[in-house]
Design a protein around this motif. Structure first.
Motif, PDB file in Angstrom:
ATOM      1  N   ARG A   1     -15.189 110.896  19.259  1.00  0.00           N
ATOM      2  CA  ARG A   1     -16.404 110.409  18.619  1.00  0.00           C
ATOM      3  C   ARG A   1     -16.288 108.922  18.321  1.00  0.00           C
ATOM      4  O   ARG A   1     -15.228 108.440  17.969  1.00  0.00           O
TER       5      ARG A   1
ATOM      6  N   VAL B   1     -24.526 112.746  23.311  1.00  0.00           N
ATOM      7  CA  VAL B   1     -23.395 113.437  23.925  1.00  0.00           C
ATOM      8  C   VAL B   1     -23.269 113.002  25.381  1.00  0.00           C
ATOM      9  O   VAL B   1     -24.256 113.010  26.130  1.00  0.00           O
TER      10      VAL B   1
ATOM     11  N   HIS C   1     -21.746 120.974  21.293  1.00  0.00           N
ATOM     12  CA  HIS C   1     -22.238 119.653  20.914  1.00  0.00           C
ATOM     13  C   HIS C   1     -23.470 119.257  21.738  1.00  0.00           C
ATOM     14  O   HIS C   1     -24.371 118.596  21.228  1.00  0.00           O
TER      15      HIS C   1
ATOM     16  N   THR D   1     -17.145 114.351  25.749  1.00  0.00           N
ATOM     17  CA  THR D   1     -16.769 115.761  25.754  1.00  0.00           C
ATOM     18  C   THR D   1     -15.955 116.109  26.993  1.00  0.00           C
ATOM     19  O   THR D   1     -15.877 115.344  27.956  1.00  0.00           O
TER      20      THR D   1
ATOM     21  N   VAL E   1     -28.702 113.386  25.657  1.00  0.00           N
ATOM     22  CA  VAL E   1     -27.532 113.690  26.484  1.00  0.00           C
ATOM     23  C   VAL E   1     -27.472 112.690  27.633  1.00  0.00           C
ATOM     24  O   VAL E   1     -28.480 112.429  28.299  1.00  0.00           O
TER      25      VAL E   1
ATOM     26  N   GLN F   1     -27.340 111.511  17.524  1.00  0.00           N
ATOM     27  CA  GLN F   1     -26.133 112.038  18.174  1.00  0.00           C
ATOM     28  C   GLN F   1     -26.351 112.050  19.678  1.00  0.00           C
ATOM     29  O   GLN F   1     -27.251 112.729  20.178  1.00  0.00           O
TER      30      GLN F   1
ATOM     31  N   ALA G   1     -27.285 117.979  20.352  1.00  0.00           N
ATOM     32  CA  ALA G   1     -27.490 116.555  20.628  1.00  0.00           C
ATOM     33  C   ALA G   1     -28.940 116.143  20.442  1.00  0.00           C
ATOM     34  O   ALA G   1     -29.869 116.947  20.588  1.00  0.00           O
TER      35      ALA G   1
ATOM     36  N   LEU H   1     -20.512 111.011  21.522  1.00  0.00           N
ATOM     37  CA  LEU H   1     -19.446 111.995  21.667  1.00  0.00           C
ATOM     38  C   LEU H   1     -19.076 112.130  23.137  1.00  0.00           C
ATOM     39  O   LEU H   1     -19.942 112.394  23.981  1.00  0.00           O
TER      40      LEU H   1
ATOM     41  N   VAL I   1     -13.276 116.629  21.648  1.00  0.00           N
ATOM     42  CA  VAL I   1     -14.360 115.674  21.509  1.00  0.00           C
ATOM     43  C   VAL I   1     -13.833 114.371  20.926  1.00  0.00           C
ATOM     44  O   VAL I   1     -13.088 114.374  19.943  1.00  0.00           O
TER      45      VAL I   1
END
Length: 470
Positions: free
Chosen positions: A271, A235, A307, A286, A314, A233, A311, A284, A269
């Motif tokens: 995605r 972000v 989120h 944001t 980032v 994930q 993560a 994601l 968000v």
């Protein structure tokens, strides 16, 4: 261990909805009478036979292919009957109900013997039976679902390698080495007067070190496989109007997020899953991080921080065109300080200095990436930086097998037990009783991966996540 079930099971094996072909699958013992009741003929083993699928009154439900796989040469190790019909949901439901009905009837051709009682399959029960009947080990069974769920080509190929037994063979090789080493230690305990000679002549320390090195190699490949299965994930965060949505669009190669000059456009968000060298990254976009009086925007900012805290990496986007604006860099520093307090040290934060095309001469810190989301400049550099940040090794995909978090935990426990065993062996007076126990625990940890040493509740959780019909 779970006990094999005597009653046969049936399910629609294809996904819900309409399609050209749909499959109804049956598994159990003594399915020849059931096949005869539905197809009105005796099916040759492993030969596709075309004809009608008959209702109770003899009228055809549909015409299609019937295949009979007698035990043990089938997916589950039991008799398996597959009925391939047209893929309409009504047709398949009629065929499913006919199987249940026919199994409750008396087939005259079978000498008056009642057909086996048939029931609907639970999720994953066909693969569970394949495991219980020794057709697959647990790692291979899990690879079946991983192959179905694969989101990239690399993940699918890695799952296929695990299904073919590549991961299991690595685990069995380690287990065999542990068994041999345990045999030497147990023999030494039985004959303590020969302790020093056995330890030296059989190079027990060297064998243990070799096992540790081999295990480290398996761990490395398993970590890569876990990346392919789970993805990471990522972000995208930063102040409003820094180009976060443009960066998402550039990474995805599509206009997914709305891009305007108005600050605060993104309030929820957005995605998108992308892949880089076969590694799935769940990106994601944001809301911009700032103080706001707008209630909706504040909710978006709160979700953005939530989120960020979850993560795996980032991307902190800075706007090069506003670097000299009063208070802009100070606000960036405040955001970075907040991230440092909320994120564990293991989560990488990659500084992105966006809009480099509009400010080509602006200085960029050594750890940052100069990038233009509008022109694509620096995107390839960012992709490679992301792969390194999440731990992907270039060129590793060809030999990687799919792995899950429970596999990584079992390998880590085995490595810890081998390290403890080495400590017991390295002392001036080797503690062989403790060494033997650590080797046993290491073997148990490895056996959990293939299911040779697993609790029933673990097996239930694993197979319950499968789809019905698989």
């Amino acid at each position: 261990m779970l006990q094999p079930h005597a009653d046969p099971i049936v399910a629609i094996a294809t996904a819900p909805g309409r399609g050209a072909v749909g499959i109804v699958r049956v598994s159990g013992r003594g399915l020849a009478p059931l096949a005869r009741a539905i197809t009105a003929r005796d099916l040759a083993p492993r030969v596709a036979t075309y004809g009608p699928f008959s209702d109770a009154d003899g009228s055809p439900i549909d015409h299609g292919l019937a295949l009979h796989f007698p035990a043990p040469h089938s997916y589950t190790g039991e008799d398996v009957l597959e009925l391939q019909a047209h893929g309409g949901p009504v047709v398949l439901q009629l065929l499913l109900q006919r199987c249940l009905q026919a199994a409750a009837e008396v087939d005259a051709a079978s000498g008056g013997t009642r057909l086996p009682r048939l029931r609907l399959a639970r999720p994953g029960e066909f693969t569970e039976r394949a495991f219980l009947n020794g057709k697959l080990d647990l790692a291979q069974a899990e690879a079946v679902m991983d192959l179905i769920d694969a989101s990239t080509e690399s993940a699918a190929r890695s799952a296929s390698r695990s299904l073919a037994g590549a991961f299991s063979r690595q685990i069995h090789a380690l287990t065999d080495g542990l068994i041999h080493l345990r045999m030497l230690i147990e023999a030494t305990l039985d004959f303590p007067e020969e302790e020093i000679d056995v330890l030296r002549s059989q190079d027990v320390r060297g064998q243990l070190l070799n096992l540790q090195q081999s295990l480290a190699g398996v761990q490395a490949r398993a970590r890569q496989g876990a990346l392919l299965r789970e993805g990471m994930q990522v972000v995208i965060a930063g102040q409003p109007n820094a180009g976060k949505s443009s960066l998402l669009n550039a990474l995805a190669g599509a206009e997914l997020a709305i891009v305007t000059p108005i600050a605060g456009t993104t309030r929820d968000v957005v995605r998108q899953t992308i892949q880089i060298e076969g590694v799935p990254l769940h990106v994601l976009d944001t809301a911009g991080l700032r103080d706001s009086d707008d209630e909706v925007e504040r909710i978006g900012i709160e979700r953005a921080w939530a989120h960020i805290e979850d993560a795996d990496a980032v991307l902190l986007v800075h706007d090069l065109t506003r670097a000299d604006a009063p208070g802009y860099l100070a606000e960036d520093e405040r955001i970075m300080a907040t991230m440092a307090s909320r994120l564990p040290p293991s989560v990488p934060v990659i500084p992105i200095w966006n809009k480099h095309d509009a400010a080509p001469g602006a200085p960029v810190p050594p750890d940052g990436i100069a990038l233009s989301a509008r022109t694509g400049e620096g995107i390839d550099v960012l992709r490679q930086r992301l792969l390194r940040a999440v731990g992907w090794q270039a060129g590793a995909g060809d030999g990687v097998f799919i792995a899950r978090e429970r596999h990584l935990q079992a390998l880590a426990r085995a490595a810890a037990h081998l390290q403890a065993a080495d400590a017991h062996l390295a002392g001036a007076a080797p503690m062989l009783d403790l060494l033997a126990e650590e080797l046993r625990l290491a073997q148990n940890a490895l056996s959990e991966i293939t299911g040779e040493f697993s609790a029933d509740d673990l097996l239930g959780v694993i197979f319950a996540r499968f789809c019905i019909g698989k």
